[in-house]
Write an enzyme that holds these catalytic residues in place. Structure first.
Site, short mmCIF file in Angstrom:
data_model
loop_
_atom_site.label_atom_id
_atom_site.label_comp_id
_atom_site.label_asym_id
_atom_site.label_seq_id
_atom_site.Cartn_x
_atom_site.Cartn_y
_atom_site.Cartn_z
N HIS A 226 61.71 -9.98 64.36
CA HIS A 226 60.95 -9.29 64.99
C HIS A 226 59.40 -9.06 65.07
CE1 HIS A 226 59.57 -8.33 61.23
NE2 HIS A 226 58.61 -7.62 61.64
C1 UD1 Z 1 55.50 -3.22 61.61
C2 UD1 Z 1 55.04 -4.07 61.63
C3 UD1 Z 1 54.81 -5.00 60.66
C4 UD1 Z 1 56.44 -5.12 59.82
C5 UD1 Z 1 57.50 -4.18 60.72
C6 UD1 Z 1 58.64 -4.30 59.82
C7 UD1 Z 1 52.54 -2.34 61.93
C8 UD1 Z 1 51.67 -3.82 62.82
N1 UD1 Z 1 53.52 -4.17 62.19
O1 UD1 Z 1 55.94 -3.28 62.88
O2 UD1 Z 1 53.81 -5.68 60.13
O3 UD1 Z 1 56.48 -6.24 59.44
O4 UD1 Z 1 57.44 -2.94 60.94
O5 UD1 Z 1 59.55 -3.57 60.31
O6 UD1 Z 1 52.27 -2.16 61.26
N2 UD1 Z 1 61.25 1.78 66.29
C9 UD1 Z 1 62.43 2.57 66.51
N3 UD1 Z 1 62.08 3.66 65.14
C10 UD1 Z 1 61.54 2.89 63.99
C11 UD1 Z 1 60.55 2.41 64.15
C12 UD1 Z 1 60.14 1.55 65.89
O7 UD1 Z 1 63.06 2.52 66.77
O8 UD1 Z 1 62.29 3.86 63.04
C13 UD1 Z 1 60.80 0.70 67.48
C14 UD1 Z 1 60.00 1.71 68.50
O9 UD1 Z 1 60.44 0.78 70.05
C15 UD1 Z 1 58.68 0.50 68.07
C16 UD1 Z 1 59.13 -0.28 67.89
O10 UD1 Z 1 60.66 -0.57 67.53
O11 UD1 Z 1 57.76 0.76 69.06
C17 UD1 Z 1 58.25 -0.96 66.67
O12 UD1 Z 1 57.60 -0.25 66.11
P1 UD1 Z 1 56.06 -0.65 65.49
O13 UD1 Z 1 57.00 0.99 64.28
O14 UD1 Z 1 55.44 -0.37 66.23
O15 UD1 Z 1 56.10 -2.14 64.89
P2 UD1 Z 1 57.34 -2.69 63.94
O16 UD1 Z 1 57.93 -4.11 65.06
O17 UD1 Z 1 58.64 -2.38 63.55
#
Ligand code: UD1
Length: 368
Positions: free
Chosen positions: A209
């Site tokens: 991821h």
């Molecule tokens: C975040 C953390 C990362 C961690 C990861 C674990 C930061 C910078 N990154 O990354 O360190 O390893 O979580 O999972 O804090 N989304 C959903 N549902 C959710 C959450 C996210 O659909 O419940 C999608 C959204 O489109 C979002 C994308 O996933 O834009 C990324 O989510 P985000 O929280 O920005 O970063 P992660 O890649 O999850």
């Protein structure tokens, strides 16, 4: 009797929940503390958040900040604005932040300005790679935290090198393994691997991821190719993170991956289900931080598809190796042939970290 001391425990994203849970249970059992959970809402899907609260026996969060997704600045700023309000209202004696997500650094910054002492659980980890957003979060959080709870000696060393006074650093061990030990019986009894038709030690678990692996089309396409080839040697089960799902679909790679015999794509799993898959796996292929540690604890080969790790002890003492995408297949074969170190459990990765954190907090509030 003196009133219990208010502690905020901040939880934000999936990898935070298994770090907060053991500390929550330990603090709740101690009448010296009134612990409250602040969920920033960085992760919000049921299978990225609620499932973990249920599995880990966490209560409804006392405060939910509902910040959701966004750019780094948007997300960080929203956490700061929302948490500042809660912190001003409640004035906790200590705020505990965990890990290295955007919410971790955001809350540390709020507390530093409000002069609320912050403890950072999982302090001192460094990849040395500032292109990783988590590395920036780790640096910001550690420079501001008043109490730095490290999981391993390399953490202490990094902090000392950066000039953190020794009095602020306490090595407490790895709290993730407290969660594993708390739930071990349920993990072992869970039937997720069997339900997916996966025999013990006959499959690999895949999680990917990191933006560096999934946000660039050529990189992700290369990884998909490697996984498809590896699946000729070993069944693979891949719980797909929402970021990765979005990118696989956007780059038109989903169908090829999903249509490959030997590869099973599933939704993100809860903690118990996922750990059931891990404990029975032949190996893991991952870019996660936590899984590098869990596989080291369990002695399972871990192929980390990254150029570096902030958890070097999983290599020097554990069963983790950094692997280039192009070398995935030969590493899978090596692990299956037994050409892989089993390693050992690092000191203080023993399921007792939460108790050490509580003892540490008791000393800090003057009742140790
Ligand atoms: C975040 C953390 C990362 C961690 C990861 C674990 C930061 C910078 N990154 O990354 O360190 O390893 O979580 O999972 O804090 N989304 C959903 N549902 C959710 C959450 C996210 O659909 O419940 C999608 C959204 O489109 C979002 C994308 O996933 O834009 C990324 O989510 P985000 O929280 O920005 O970063 P992660 O890649 O999850």
């Amino acid at each position: 009797m003196t009133a219990p001391v208010l502690i905020h425990l901040v939880a934000a994203a999936r990898p935070n929940f298994m770090k907060v849970a053991p500390l929550w249970h330990a603090l709740r059992a101690d009448p010296a503390f009134d612990a409250r959970i602040v969920h920033t809402g960085q992760h919000y899907d049921a299978n990225m958040s609620d499932a973990f609260f249920t599995d880990l026996g966490l209560p409804e969060p006392h405060h939910h900040l509902s910040v959701g997704s966004g750019s780094h600045a948007e997300q960080t700023a929203r956490v700061m604005i929302a948490y500042e309000e809660v912190a001003l209202r409640e004035r906790p004696a200590w705020t505990v932040v965990v890990g290295d997500v955007n919410s971790t650094a955001a809350v540390a910054m709020v507390c530093a300005k409000l002069l609320i002492p912050v403890a950072h659980l999982e302090a001192g980890l460094r990849s040395g790679d500032r292109t990783m957003p988590e590395e920036v979060n780790r640096l910001v959080t550690d420079v501001l935290a008043d109490l730095l709870w490290t999981p391993s000696p390399d953490g202490d060393e990094n902090l000392r090198r950066e000039g953190v006074p020794a009095a602020r650093i306490e090595r407490v061990g790895n709290i993730m393994l407290d969660s594993f030990e708390l739930l071990r019986a349920r993990i072992e009894a869970d039937g997720t691997a069997a339900r997916l038709g996966l025999g013990a030690r006959r499959y690999g678990v895949v999680t990917l991821h990191r933006p560096s692996n999934v946000d660039d089309r050529a990189t992700l396409a290369g990884l998909v190719d490697q996984l498809r080839t590896a699946a000729q040697s070993l069944d693979l089960v891949f719980p797909v993170h929402p970021r990765t799902r979005k990118q696989l679909l956007a780059f038109g790679l989903w169908d090829a991956l999903a249509g490959t015999g030997g590869i099973t794509l599933v939704e993100p799993l809860g903690y118990v289900q996922f750990m059931n898959l891990v404990t029975r796996a032949a190996l893991a292929i991952t870019d996660s931080g936590g899984l590098q540690e869990e596989t080291t604890y369990l002695g399972i080969p871990c192929l980390t598809v990254r150029p570096n790790t902030e958890r070097p002890i999983t290599i020097s003492e554990g069963s983790n190796r950094l692997v280039k995408p192009a070398e995935l297949l030969e590493n899978v074969r090596g692990a299956l042939d037994g050409r892989w170190p089993t390693g050992r459990r690092p000191a203080l990765w023993d399921g007792q970290t939460a108790a050490r954190c509580v003892a540490s907090l008791r000393r800090r509030i003057g009742c140790g």
